[in-house]
Design a protein around this motif. Structure first.
Motif, PDB file in Angstrom:
ATOM      1  N   GLY A   1      68.500  -5.714  72.788  1.00 54.23           N
ATOM      2  CA  GLY A   1      67.664  -6.810  71.942  1.00 54.23           C
ATOM      3  C   GLY A   1      66.434  -7.024  72.445  1.00 54.23           C
TER       4      GLY A   1
ATOM      5  N   TYR B   1      65.145 -14.469  70.704  1.00 59.01           N
ATOM      6  CA  TYR B   1      65.973 -13.231  71.208  1.00 59.01           C
ATOM      7  C   TYR B   1      66.430 -12.936  69.931  1.00 59.01           C
TER       8      TYR B   1
ATOM      9  N   TYR C   1      68.884  -9.548  68.183  1.00 60.32           N
ATOM     10  CA  TYR C   1      69.645  -8.570  68.791  1.00 60.32           C
ATOM     11  C   TYR C   1      69.888  -7.713  67.655  1.00 60.32           C
TER      12      TYR C   1
ATOM     13  N   ASP D   1      73.678  -8.511  63.504  1.00 61.57           N
ATOM     14  CA  ASP D   1      72.406  -8.582  63.944  1.00 61.57           C
ATOM     15  C   ASP D   1      72.145 -10.170  64.171  1.00 61.57           C
TER      16      ASP D   1
END
Length: 839
Positions: free
Chosen positions: A335, A380, A382, A388
């Motif tokens: 990420g 954040y 990822y 996702d």
């Protein structure tokens, strides 16, 4: 609720049928990908899939399950769309209105901001983001785009992916970033009306780990309205912008970018022209034609498209915005962690003519304002094979300080006060004689020199946690839930002190607390009302959305979305009505949050070997406690205050089509049908034809017929079922370009011819529908022709509004219920030459 789903299901069904008809698998095709409907106007050299960051990660626009319009830098430059006002001609779902930079509103699908004068105490429904930084002041929409790489217009609520919650949509702007390869670009444009525009950018390495970029833009143009009172052209353009960035990349996993920008406008703006006169409920001798004749005043022209005015007050639209931001992007395993820290400021230095005439009625009207905002976002992202997600935290603090001054002149008494009744005063007479029942209007000293000083303050704090998960259930099916928790707190001050022409305070009560009933004082405080309120608002809100998308084929995506969201509450910072004893109605000092339920379904498809793209979306948004601008029903007590309408609904269909059969030709068309309606709004402001008379009845049904001189006006009106202001039912944009290979001055390249245009049907230019403020539909056509090379050289001539269409961008109802309607005419036909080079 069932009816909503049936309506959306029908639209989605039509989209699926269309997709099934045109959509086939192209997993092994090698034809050139079709550009997005807006990017289709780019040169053939830029063909390719359109990558966007709408979901905070880079992906193809056709894979994003939401309605999005993508406009590239080349499209902006080739079509002359150097600010948001011109951008709306490319994106028909976007509405932009501006009487000056502060009083600017942005709407998407008919919602986003109340139509009328801006109130600092509420939030915008359309967010503007530049390189992940939220711009709280919509005044930034009036500035020139600066070194833009791409612009995305996201339609619908965007609260689970973006820092600041926005209920109508967002404009996501990405600028060109510093590069470790030396590059530069320059653009110069000249045109009629003394139009001059220059843009330049340079980028390159400072070391192996540091790169920098510097960009500058300057625009100037003579005004489009001639003011005979000052012998000057007004509503000019005078903009300058500067942006610098430094990128530190110590390794491939870490980017640290420090950026700063400065933007300034200093034009003699923003004036209006006489548009028309309509009858109101004022006595006939108190309406525009009689008042003008009584003072021997004749407006310079009653045809607004003569582009002549005689407004006599100072005009200025000094507008300065800037700031700095630090963005850190750190790849950590699968990420990316992003931190965006930003500070922005806005200084507004205005001067206006608020009586819209050449008479000295309001001789001074200005509300200079200073804003500072601080934002911090952590995010954040990822990306995995099956999942996702994005999680983030956002903090926001804003301060606004405004110091206003308004002053009345020697013509104010005659214009604003009542010199008698219809029976006593013949139309066209001055009303000043032995038979006049009210001699206050015949004495200029009653209102001359009366001055109001405003002290307006806002402290606005919000914080949020948000996140969105994409679960790839199968290779074709994805479900995407999102959540947001939000806290908002607003603290405000509205303090207005008023003094008469001799410098004495104008008050409601004397030192003993007794109500002052002197007719002169009552007349003065009715026009400029002293008041002090300290409104407050705070609340927690929880919102969520849920999206399901399915890949019917690799080139056909269908999706559906439901969102339950909100627009936070607000406070009134333009004043509120007073009761009969002069006490402010503090209970209307704050407004409730909007409660939003949003439904959407759509299809995204490519076909004909990916030479064509067709996207279709259907939407419906229901809003309870819609934040609207109303007035108190008095002649000039307040400039309008915020209130909640019971319910608003907007629904419609949007379609985008682009074709690129070869590198020699491309075309696009985008259209939208928008039905934006007040489902229930019973305490709304009345249109001008129902205003100006004594408000002895609260019931509209018991008032006099509209436009009855001397008639009885309702205190408020029921506009349930009427359309929202500023929204056309039908909007369309379209364009095409053809090119052929050729050589010029020893350079190989292409000669090309392009056309783009837009159409919008009629719309109301007043919060309540009025026969006097409908703006009829109009179509604008732009043409360009030029020569470009693969190396980045481009020269072309252009004509905007090629058929010289006369149209109004906005009509305004002037204060005092005189029936005068002022207008802002759109640009006439303009032409020029642009030269671009890149190296």
């Amino acid at each position: 609720m069932i009816a909503r789903f049936h309506w959306l299901a029908g639209c989605a069904g039509a989209a699926l049928i269309a997709g099934a008809t045109i959509g086939t698998s192209h997993a092994e095709e090698t034809g050139p990908p079709a550009l997005s409907p807006l990017a289709a106007a780019e040169s053939a050299n830029d063909a390719g899939a359109i990558t966007v960051t709408a979901r905070r990660r880079a992906e193809s626009a056709q894979d994003v399950p939401l309605a999005i319009s993508v406009v590239s830098a080349d499209t902006l430059e080739n079509t002359g769309s150097f600010n948001v006002n011109r951008l709306q001609q490319l994106t028909p779902t976007l509405q932009y209105y501006s009487s000056n930079p502060r009083n600017t509103s942005l709407s998407i699908r008919g919602i986003g901001a109340p139509f009328g004068l801006t109130n600092d105490g509420f939030e915008q429904g359309v967010g503007i983001y530049v390189d992940d930084v939220y711009y709280a002041r919509v005044a930034s929409a009036t500035l020139d785009f600066l070194d833009v790489a791409q612009l995305e217009v996201l339609r619908g609520p965007q609260g689970t992916l973006y820092g600041k919650n926005t209920t109508a949509g967002a404009i996501n702007i990405t600028t060109r970033q510093p590069t470790f390869d030396f590059e530069g670009r320059a653009e110069v444009t000249v045109g009629d009306l003394r139009f001059k525009q220059a843009k330049a950018a340079i980028s390159g390495p400072l070391s192996d780990t540091v790169a920098a970029r510097l960009a500058v833009s300057s625009t100037s143009r003579r005004g489009t309205i001639y003011n005979v009172a000052t012998d000057r052209w007004i509503n000019a353009q005078d903009n300058i912008g500067l942006r610098g960035q430094i990128l530190f990349r110590p390794n491939d996993d870490l980017d640290i970018t420090l950026s700063g920008d400065f933007n300034k406008q200093n034009a003699e703006c923003c004036g209006t022209v006489f548009a028309r006169v309509g009858q109101t409920q004022r006595p006939l001798n108190r309406q525009y034609d009689a008042l003008a004749a009584a003072q021997n005043y004749t407006v310079v022209s009653r045809n607004g498209f003569d582009r002549l005015t005689d407004i006599d007050a100072d005009l200025n639209a000094g507008n300065e915005l800037g700031g700095a931001a630090l963005r850190v992007k750190w790849d950590v395993g699968p990420g990316t962690l992003t931190s965006v820290t930003a500070w922005r400021y806005w200084d507004w230095k205005p001067a206006n003519d608020r009586d819209f005439t050449g008479l000295p009625i309001t001789t001074l009207s200005q509300n200079p304002s200073q804003q500072n905002q601080y934002t911090q976002e952590f995010r954040y992202n990822y990306s995995g094979r099956r999942f996702d997600f994005v999680v983030g935290a956002f903090g926001f603090h804003q301060t606004v300080r405004t110091q206003g001054t308004e002053q009345l002149g020697p013509a104010a008494s005659r214009w604003l006060l009542n010199p008698g009744t219809v029976a006593q005063v013949p139309p066209g007479s001055s009303g000043c004689g032995p038979s006049a029942s009210n001699q206050l209007a015949c004495d200029p000293s009653v209102l001359e020199g009366v001055t109001a000083y405003n002290d307006i303050r806002l402290d606005n704090t919000s914080a949020a946690l948000f996140g969105q998960l994409s679960w790839k259930v199968t290779e074709a099916l994805t479900v995407q839930p999102g959540l947001r928790v939000n806290y908002d707190k607003k603290k405000g001050l509205y303090s207005r002190t008023v003094f008469d022409g001799a410098g004495n305070p104008v008050l409601f009560r004397d030192a003993n607390g007794v109500l002052i009933t002197d007719p002169r004082v009552a007349a003065q405080r009715d026009q400029l009302t002293p008041q002090r309120i300290e409104p407050r608002f705070s609340a927690w809100n929880f919102s969520y959305d849920f999206n399901v998308s399915y890949k019917v084929t690799p080139d056909v995506l269908v999706y559906a979305t439901y969102a339950k969201t909100f627009k936070t509450g607000g406070i009134n910072l333009n004043g509120v009505p007073n009761d009969s004893s002069g006490n402010p109605l503090v209970q209307v000092g704050s407004i409730k949050p909007e409660k939003v339920h949003h439904f959407e379904a759509g299809i995204k498809s490519q076909f004909w070997d990916r030479r064509a793209t067709f996207n279709l979306s259907a939407f419906r948004t229901d809003i309870r406690n819609f934040q609207a601008l109303v007035n108190s029903g008095a002649v000039s007590t307040t400039r309008g205050y915020l209130a909640n309408a019971d319910k608003v609904r907007t629904q419609g269909i949007e379609a985008d089509l682009s074709l690129r059969p070869s590198e020699r030709f491309n075309a696009y068309a985008s259209g939208t049908y928008t039905d934006a309606t007040y489902v229930r709004f019973t305490g709304a402001p009345c249109p001008p034809e129902l205003s100006g008379g004594p408000s002895t009845t609260p019931d509209q049904a018991n008032a006099s017929p509209a436009g009855t001189p001397g008639g009885v006006s309702p205190a408020s009106c029921d506009i349930s079922g009427q359309r929202l202001a500023g929204v056309s039912k039908w909007s369309l944009s379209y364009g095409a370009e053809v090119n052929a290979p050729t050589g010029l001055l020893g350079q190989e390249g292409q000669v090309y011819l392009g056309v783009d245009g837009s159409y919008r049907s009629r719309f109301s230019s007043n919060p309540s529908e009025s026969a006097y403020t409908w703006i009829k539909g109009y179509a604008l056509t732009n043409v360009r022709a030029g020569f470009r090379t693969d190396s980045g050289f481009d020269v072309f001539g252009w004509v905007r509004n090629a058929f010289d269409v006369d149209y109004y961008e906005m009509l305004s109802v002037t204060s005092g219920s005189t029936g005068l309607i002022a207008g802002q005419p759109g640009d006439p036909r303009t032409y020029g030459l642009t030269l671009k080079a890149a190296f």
